[in-house]
Design an enzyme around this catalytic site. Structure first.
Site, PDB file in Angstrom:
ATOM      1  N   SER A 108       0.693  -1.139   0.048  1.00  0.00           N
ATOM      2  CA  SER A 108       0.238   0.042  -0.036  1.00  0.00           C
ATOM      3  C   SER A 108       0.854   1.281   0.243  1.00  0.00           C
ATOM      4  O   SER A 108       0.518   2.164  -0.614  1.00  0.00           O
ATOM      5  CB  SER A 108      -1.095  -0.076   1.224  1.00  0.00           C
TER       6      SER A 108
ATOM      7  N   LYS B 237     -10.484  -4.740  10.781  1.00  0.00           N
ATOM      8  CA  LYS B 237     -11.622  -4.162  10.112  1.00  0.00           C
ATOM      9  C   LYS B 237     -12.771  -4.103  10.641  1.00  0.00           C
ATOM     10  O   LYS B 237     -13.482  -3.080  10.699  1.00  0.00           O
ATOM     11  CB  LYS B 237     -11.613  -4.802   8.768  1.00  0.00           C
TER      12      LYS B 237
ATOM     13  N   ASN C 153     -12.293  -0.469   6.065  1.00  0.00           N
ATOM     14  CA  ASN C 153     -10.910  -0.507   5.542  1.00  0.00           C
ATOM     15  C   ASN C 153     -10.072   0.863   5.290  1.00  0.00           C
ATOM     16  O   ASN C 153      -9.051   0.963   5.095  1.00  0.00           O
ATOM     17  CB  ASN C 153     -10.580  -1.367   4.386  1.00  0.00           C
TER      18      ASN C 153
ATOM     19  N   ARG D  14     -15.136 -21.984   7.967  1.00  0.00           N
ATOM     20  CA  ARG D  14     -14.959 -22.768   8.890  1.00  0.00           C
ATOM     21  C   ARG D  14     -15.913 -22.460   9.723  1.00  0.00           C
ATOM     22  O   ARG D  14     -16.575 -23.695  10.350  1.00  0.00           O
ATOM     23  CB  ARG D  14     -13.304 -22.757   9.817  1.00  0.00           C
TER      24      ARG D  14
ATOM     25  N   TYR E  72      -1.998 -11.249  -2.613  1.00  0.00           N
ATOM     26  CA  TYR E  72      -1.064 -11.043  -3.507  1.00  0.00           C
ATOM     27  C   TYR E  72       0.461 -10.987  -3.166  1.00  0.00           C
ATOM     28  O   TYR E  72       0.638 -11.213  -2.058  1.00  0.00           O
ATOM     29  CB  TYR E  72      -1.581  -9.481  -3.971  1.00  0.00           C
TER      30      TYR E  72
ATOM     31  N   GLY F 125      -4.825 -11.148  -5.792  1.00  0.00           N
ATOM     32  CA  GLY F 125      -5.407  -9.904  -5.474  1.00  0.00           C
ATOM     33  C   GLY F 125      -5.039  -8.665  -5.658  1.00  0.00           C
ATOM     34  O   GLY F 125      -5.252  -7.534  -4.979  1.00  0.00           O
TER      35      GLY F 125
END
Ligand code: NDP
Length: 283
Positions: A17, A66, A87, A151, A226, A247
């Site tokens: 980022s 988040k 986010n 899960r 990613y 991603g």
């Protein structure tokens, strides 16, 4: 004076980022700094308070904060309210404004970079954490038929529970009837056109327990992670996925939307994605 921004997460060392936002800033002529900050698992709120005290203008929030960011925000934009996950935080006066750009980041990458029409596609969203919460309604709003598997099935069921309709992206309304929730054991004999790994399993070099037969002919396998070839991506290639993507495009697209929220200017994502992809090729 340079305006300060950051991304807060744990872990955070892998984050691209800062690089992306610095490229956006250079492209649009905005005077900003952007750094990656590791917060202790019990220290997210304290980290945000420190940034505000130091005059930062906003921050991105990543794994695993988040949901906490959603509760910390003093006001929340509609798409983040639907997601119950944040986010992007913008600090303005005494306000902490929360938003969620993951949904538009993913759907922009699927539609415009990977050129996928989501309408009526069978989408398996694997995972029900902050990232999945952010994207599930954006996918449904583009008329994808979304199934969430996790899960902890209760978290998947929560995502499938109808929430307020809202106009996401260019869609008219989200169709909550299109979202189902399943456990991994229910996936035998099922096939999907798009399988999105929204778990954090790849961070530990693990993968979710999906069957080999899950990939429909022509299927896209998409890992939100990613920068590495994850076990999920290798598995998808070995078991019939026609297209495998990480991603990175989502990362760049969601960052562009955060940048727009903070700076009121939308950067061109194409050259940024091209440059990053050259550094981080998919196997
Ligand atoms: P959270 O911590 O909120 O959620 C983690 C999710 O992963 C839960 O659903 C959890 O299941 C599941 N999980 C973890 N380990 C395993 C495993 N071994 N097998 C199966 N399921 C597992 O994380 P986020 O949702 O915020 O992030 C998820 C991933 O998405 C991260 O890798 C993150 O980097 C990536 N991401 C990428 C973005 C991008 O722009 N490309 C944007 C946002 C996120 P359970 O509930 O059962 O424990």
């Amino acid at each position: 004076m340079t305006d300060k921004y950051a991304v807060i997460g744990n872990p955070i060392a892998h984050s691209k980022s800062p690089l992306i936002h610095h490229m956006f800033a250079a492209q649009t002529g905005q005077d900003i700094s952007y750094e990656a900050i590791l917060a202790p698992l019990d220290g997210f709120a304290a980290t945000v308070e420190r940034l505000r005290a130091e005059g930062y203008k906003g921050c991105n929030v990543t794994v695993p904060f988040k949901f906490e960011a959603f509760h910390l925000a003093t006001s929340v934009e509609p798409r983040a309210k639907i997601a119950k996950a944040v986010n992007t935080l913008k600090f303005a006066n005494n306000e902490i404004i929360g938003d969620n750009t993951d949904g538009i980041g993913l759907t922009d990458d699927l539609q415009f970079n990977l050129e996928i029409d989501l309408k009526n596609k069978r989408v398996l969203l694997v995972g029900a954490g902050g990232a999945a919460s952010g994207v599930v309604y954006s996918l449904a709003s583009l008329s994808a038929r979304v199934t969430v598997v996790n899960r902890n099935i209760e978290k998947a069921q929560l995502l499938a529970t109808p929430r307020l309709p809202f106009p996401a992206n260019n869609a008219k309304k989200h169709d909550s009837n299109r979202i189902d929730a399943l456990g991994y054991a229910d996936l035998a004999d099922q096939q999907f056109d798009i399988i999105i790994n929204a778990t954090s399993a790849g961070l530990m070099d693990e993968m979710p327990d999906i069957p080999k037969t899950i990939f429909a002919p022509g299927a896209l396998a998409y890992d939100m992670m990613y920068g590495r070839d994850t076990p999920f991506m290798k598995f998808a290639r070995e078991h019939g996925a026609a297209v495998v993507s990480d991603g990175l495009g989502m990362l760049v697209e969601q960052a562009a939307e955060s940048f727009r929220i903070w700076r009121n200017v939308r950067p061109d994502t194409r050259p940024v994605l091209k440059k990053l992809r050259a550094e981080l090729p998919i196997a």
